[in-house]
Structures are given as C-alpha cells and as structure tokens.
Design a protein around this motif. Sequence first.
Motif, PDB file in Angstrom:
ATOM      1  N   ARG A   4      20.689   5.001  -4.882  1.00 44.62           N
ATOM      2  CA  ARG A   4      20.911   4.023  -5.967  1.00 44.62           C
ATOM      3  C   ARG A   4      20.509   2.624  -5.504  1.00 44.62           C
ATOM      4  NH1 ARG A   4      19.984   5.246 -10.265  1.00 44.62           N
ATOM      5  NH2 ARG A   4      20.878   7.271  -9.788  1.00 44.62           N
ATOM      6  N   GLU A   5      20.903   2.267  -4.265  1.00 40.83           N
ATOM      7  CA  GLU A   5      20.540   0.949  -3.733  1.00 40.83           C
ATOM      8  C   GLU A   5      19.018   0.828  -3.577  1.00 40.83           C
ATOM      9  OE1 GLU A   5      24.414  -0.170  -0.969  1.00 40.83           O
ATOM     10  OE2 GLU A   5      22.966   1.289  -0.222  1.00 40.83           O
ATOM     11  N   MET A   6      18.385   1.938  -3.233  1.00 46.80           N
ATOM     12  CA  MET A   6      16.923   1.924  -3.062  1.00 46.80           C
ATOM     13  C   MET A   6      16.248   1.679  -4.409  1.00 46.80           C
ATOM     14  SD  MET A   6      14.872   2.166  -0.528  1.00 46.80           S
ATOM     15  CE  MET A   6      13.138   1.749  -0.742  1.00 46.80           C
ATOM     16  N   VAL A   7      16.753   2.342  -5.435  1.00 43.80           N
ATOM     17  CA  VAL A   7      16.184   2.149  -6.772  1.00 43.80           C
ATOM     18  C   VAL A   7      16.328   0.683  -7.195  1.00 43.80           C
ATOM     19  CG1 VAL A   7      16.511   2.709  -9.219  1.00 43.80           C
ATOM     20  CG2 VAL A   7      16.521   4.538  -7.513  1.00 43.80           C
ATOM     21  N   GLU A   8      17.481   0.096  -6.894  1.00 50.26           N
ATOM     22  CA  GLU A   8      17.697  -1.312  -7.239  1.00 50.26           C
ATOM     23  C   GLU A   8      16.715  -2.219  -6.490  1.00 50.26           C
ATOM     24  OE1 GLU A   8      19.418  -2.618  -9.622  1.00 50.26           O
ATOM     25  OE2 GLU A   8      19.904  -0.551 -10.176  1.00 50.26           O
ATOM     26  N   ALA A   9      16.491  -1.895  -5.209  1.00 54.48           N
ATOM     27  CA  ALA A   9      15.565  -2.708  -4.400  1.00 54.48           C
ATOM     28  C   ALA A   9      14.146  -2.602  -4.963  1.00 54.48           C
ATOM     29  CB  ALA A   9      15.594  -2.238  -2.951  1.00 54.48           C
ATOM     30  N   ILE A  10      13.769  -1.408  -5.417  1.00 52.90           N
ATOM     31  CA  ILE A  10      12.426  -1.213  -5.992  1.00 52.90           C
ATOM     32  C   ILE A  10      12.310  -2.003  -7.298  1.00 52.90           C
ATOM     33  CG2 ILE A  10      10.930   0.536  -7.061  1.00 52.90           C
ATOM     34  CD1 ILE A  10      12.069   2.529  -4.920  1.00 52.90           C
ATOM     35  N   ARG A  11      13.357  -1.924  -8.116  1.00 48.57           N
ATOM     36  CA  ARG A  11      13.351  -2.667  -9.388  1.00 48.57           C
ATOM     37  C   ARG A  11      13.296  -4.175  -9.150  1.00 48.57           C
ATOM     38  NH1 ARG A  11      17.810   0.498 -12.216  1.00 48.57           N
ATOM     39  NH2 ARG A  11      16.688   2.277 -13.036  1.00 48.57           N
ATOM     40  N   GLY A  64       0.804  -1.225   0.000  1.00 45.27           N
ATOM     41  CA  GLY A  64       0.000   0.000   0.000  1.00 45.27           C
ATOM     42  C   GLY A  64       0.828   1.262   0.000  1.00 45.27           C
ATOM     43  N   ALA A  65       2.112   1.158   0.370  1.00 44.89           N
ATOM     44  CA  ALA A  65       2.971   2.341   0.387  1.00 44.89           C
ATOM     45  C   ALA A  65       3.177   2.827  -1.050  1.00 44.89           C
ATOM     46  CB  ALA A  65       4.312   2.003   1.024  1.00 44.89           C
ATOM     47  N   THR A  66       3.217   4.142  -1.214  1.00 41.82           N
ATOM     48  CA  THR A  66       3.396   4.690  -2.565  1.00 41.82           C
ATOM     49  C   THR A  66       4.548   5.678  -2.631  1.00 41.82           C
ATOM     50  OG1 THR A  66       1.810   6.444  -2.065  1.00 41.82           O
ATOM     51  CG2 THR A  66       0.950   4.471  -3.152  1.00 41.82           C
ATOM     52  N   SER A  67       5.071   6.066  -1.470  1.00 47.92           N
ATOM     53  CA  SER A  67       6.055   7.128  -1.452  1.00 47.92           C
ATOM     54  C   SER A  67       7.090   6.831  -0.366  1.00 47.92           C
ATOM     55  CB  SER A  67       5.299   8.436  -1.162  1.00 47.92           C
ATOM     56  OG  SER A  67       6.187   9.472  -0.937  1.00 47.92           O
ATOM     57  N   MET A  68       8.366   6.996  -0.698  1.00 48.58           N
ATOM     58  CA  MET A  68       9.423   6.684   0.268  1.00 48.58           C
ATOM     59  C   MET A  68      10.569   7.670   0.139  1.00 48.58           C
ATOM     60  SD  MET A  68       9.699   2.547   0.319  1.00 48.58           S
ATOM     61  CE  MET A  68       8.265   1.566   0.792  1.00 48.58           C
ATOM     62  N   SER A  69      11.170   7.985   1.278  1.00 48.32           N
ATOM     63  CA  SER A  69      12.408   8.754   1.247  1.00 48.32           C
ATOM     64  C   SER A  69      13.563   7.771   1.094  1.00 48.32           C
ATOM     65  CB  SER A  69      12.554   9.569   2.528  1.00 48.32           C
ATOM     66  OG  SER A  69      12.329   8.753   3.661  1.00 48.32           O
ATOM     67  N   ALA A  70      14.709   8.287   0.688  1.00 51.34           N
ATOM     68  CA  ALA A  70      15.885   7.422   0.522  1.00 51.34           C
ATOM     69  C   ALA A  70      17.130   8.266   0.684  1.00 51.34           C
ATOM     70  CB  ALA A  70      15.873   6.766  -0.865  1.00 51.34           C
ATOM     71  N   GLY A  71      18.174   7.650   1.227  1.00 53.74           N
ATOM     72  CA  GLY A  71      19.450   8.350   1.399  1.00 53.74           C
ATOM     73  C   GLY A  71      19.372   9.501   2.375  1.00 53.74           C
ATOM     74  N   SER A  72      18.388   9.466   3.299  1.00 58.85           N
ATOM     75  CA  SER A  72      18.078  10.642   4.119  1.00 58.85           C
ATOM     76  C   SER A  72      19.142  10.952   5.168  1.00 58.85           C
ATOM     77  CB  SER A  72      16.760  10.421   4.850  1.00 58.85           C
ATOM     78  OG  SER A  72      15.726  10.153   3.948  1.00 58.85           O
ATOM     79  N   SER A  73      19.355  12.244   5.362  1.00 57.94           N
ATOM     80  CA  SER A  73      20.075  12.731   6.527  1.00 57.94           C
ATOM     81  C   SER A  73      19.103  13.634   7.285  1.00 57.94           C
ATOM     82  CB  SER A  73      21.295  13.540   6.101  1.00 57.94           C
ATOM     83  OG  SER A  73      21.783  14.280   7.206  1.00 57.94           O
ATOM     84  N   THR A  74      19.093  13.545   8.616  1.00 56.11           N
ATOM     85  CA  THR A  74      18.195  14.408   9.393  1.00 56.11           C
ATOM     86  C   THR A  74      18.984  15.495  10.114  1.00 56.11           C
ATOM     87  OG1 THR A  74      18.230  13.033  11.389  1.00 56.11           O
ATOM     88  CG2 THR A  74      16.596  12.478   9.713  1.00 56.11           C
TER      89      THR A  74
END
Length: 372
Positions: free
Chosen positions: A347-354, A313-323
């Motif tokens: 880049r790793e997040m994009v790979e995981a999504i793919r 159900g998730a449609t939106s995610m942050s990635a590589g975040s620094s707070t």
Amino acid sequence: MSAFYDVLQKYSWEEVRQRVADQSRGDAVAALEREHRTVDDFIALVSPAAAPLLEEMARQARRLTLERFGRTIQLYIPLYLSNHCTNFCVYCGFNHDNKFQRKMLTLEEVEAECAVVAGWGFRHILLVSGEAPAMTNAAYYERVIRLVRERFAQVSIEVQPLEREEYERLVAAGLDCVCVYQETYNERRYPLYHPRGRKANFQYRLATTDRAGQAGVHKMGIGALLGLEEWRVDSVFTALHLKYLEKTYWRGRYSISLPRLRPHAGAFSPNDPISDRELVQLICAYRLLDQEVEISVSTRESREFRDHVMLLGATSMSAGSSTEPGGYVSPRAGLEQFAIADDRSPREMVEAIRARGYEAVWKDWDRWMANS
Ligand code: SF4
C-alpha cells in the motif's frame, strides 16, 4: 551447447574490458546522439567516459520510457517456495553449507501464502526456489503453477535451470516467464563463485534461455549479479545476451534485472561494487539501448533509490517482499536469502508511485496481449 555460447566465444572478457576503458567522451556523445543504438553504443554509455553525461542520459532514458510504458510501474511479489539448495554459491545465504532451518512449502502452504498476497492486490507472482531437484522439481513446479494460476494473471519462475520438455510442461500449466541470471558471464572466473553442484556448469546455465525459448516461454528475465566481477563488462555481455534473444526468439518479451550483492548469512564482499550513481547510469544505458525491454528493480534497493529510478527507466518493481518460504503467513527471523532494503508495504509503495504522478499496475498481461 548454447547457441548463445557460440556468440559469447567471439568476445574475450579482457578485450571487452579494454574497449570499455578506451571509450572517450566523444564516443559517449556520439552514442547519445544516435537514433538507433547498438551494443557498441552501449559500451560507450556504460563506460566511465559517459559518467559526466548522466544528466542527458537520464533525460533521454525518461523520454523513451514514457513513450513506451507511459507513467506506469508494474508491481509483482516474489513467493519463496523453498530454501533447500544443493549448490554452493559463495555469495548466497541459501548455500548448502549454511546451517539453518530449511523449508519447502506444501501445496496447502502455497495456497495460504497466495491468499495473503492476492489480498494485497498482487496479480503478478514470481515463484522462487533454491536448487534441490530431488525436492523442488518440474513436477512440483507444475502443481504449484496450476494452483497459483487460479489467482494470478501472470506467473514467473526463478528456480533451477530446467530441460526444454520441462519448460513445455510448465508453459502448458500456465507459466508466463522464466528468470535466470547468469550471475557472471566471465566463464574463467565463474567456478570461483560456483565451486560445486549443478550450478557449477556454466554452459548449461547459459543455455537455459535457449531451452526456454524453444519451449515457447513467452517472456524471459536475464541479468548479472552486479559486484561479482567488473559490472561494466558483465553488463555488456548481458546486453549481447538480450540482443541475441530478441533476434532469435523474436516473439518473446524480455526483462533485465540489476541485483546488487547484499549482506547475507555467509561472508562475501563484492569485488567490483557499483555505486548508486553508476547503477543509475547502467539503467539509463539499458533504456537507451532498448526501448522495449522491461527493467526490474527489487526491494534489495533502498526506497530513495527506487523512487528515483522509477522516473528514469525502471518499469517493474517488487513490493512487500519476504525472501523466506512461508514468510507472508508467518514471518520468522533467519530464513531469508538476503536482506530487504525497501521494506514499505504494498500500500505504501502504491502511494509512493502515485505521489510521483505514476500509476501502479498490478496486472500487465492484458496490456501485453493488446500490444502483441
Ligand atoms: S544463488 Fe540459488 S543456487 Fe546458489 S546457493 Fe543461492 S539459492 Fe542456491
């Protein structure tokens, strides 16, 4: 006073809690079978009685999400502008009482941060700041938004509640989305977590989405800080808030965030911790209630959890975040608001999504416009 506050007055926290507790398996099955669901159905679906039906909830949530959003996950990145804060939220590392080095970015530093994250591919940026209006105010945000607008297709803010006229200025500068989380809808217990400072004003914060909606803000993000109070009850009030906004500002788009409390510099433990399985149930319940709403899951959550819920159900995610402010150009220890659980690079997040047969979307705005 908030128009939504008037809605809130029709419900008591204790009655909603009792209604959640009174739900039966039959109520949950009936809610699952209904084609168009209401907040009454949502109450059944977040109740403990629905827990054994999670597999069927997940199956339906996945179907609804695929129908509306396709196999896509929208990526965004938070950019922390400042960790100065005049509030005293007991659960937050930026609390005014916490002694650490504070920082507010200059426009030159904002530009440098933007160059880094734009280089990673991001076109959706979330500007985040503590609440210190003598420093970070509408005039500052307006300058920042005009600057970042040159590089980003979608600009969101998660800063202190502002006045309607201030939102109008920011919309004119290029603002697309306002995220403002009520933290808890329990008005009686809200002061325990927000004892002093401007954020202590429950009603002013609750009215923020009305001021933003009246100012013509196109998209709003809402949610509760899960774990502060009973998460099921807070989620029912979040669902009521969502339905109120959809009805009142019907041209707008909406997003739900589900932050769970994370460890931070102070010492605060959740009163009502939500387990992974319960958080999955909650995500599915939101999707079953509302096929249109975006559901955002940040890097507070683990990689395993995020990889799982992107299929549900998730449609939106942050990635590589620094707070931490300035953390993309020069990371330093000790300035962050909360710990990151999923530290994968973009880049790793994009790979995981793919790898899950989905597509990472860096820029969602054009699709919105096409659908509007
Ligand atoms: S939650 Fe926001 S307002 Fe509260 S202390 Fe943290 S940064 Fe400040």
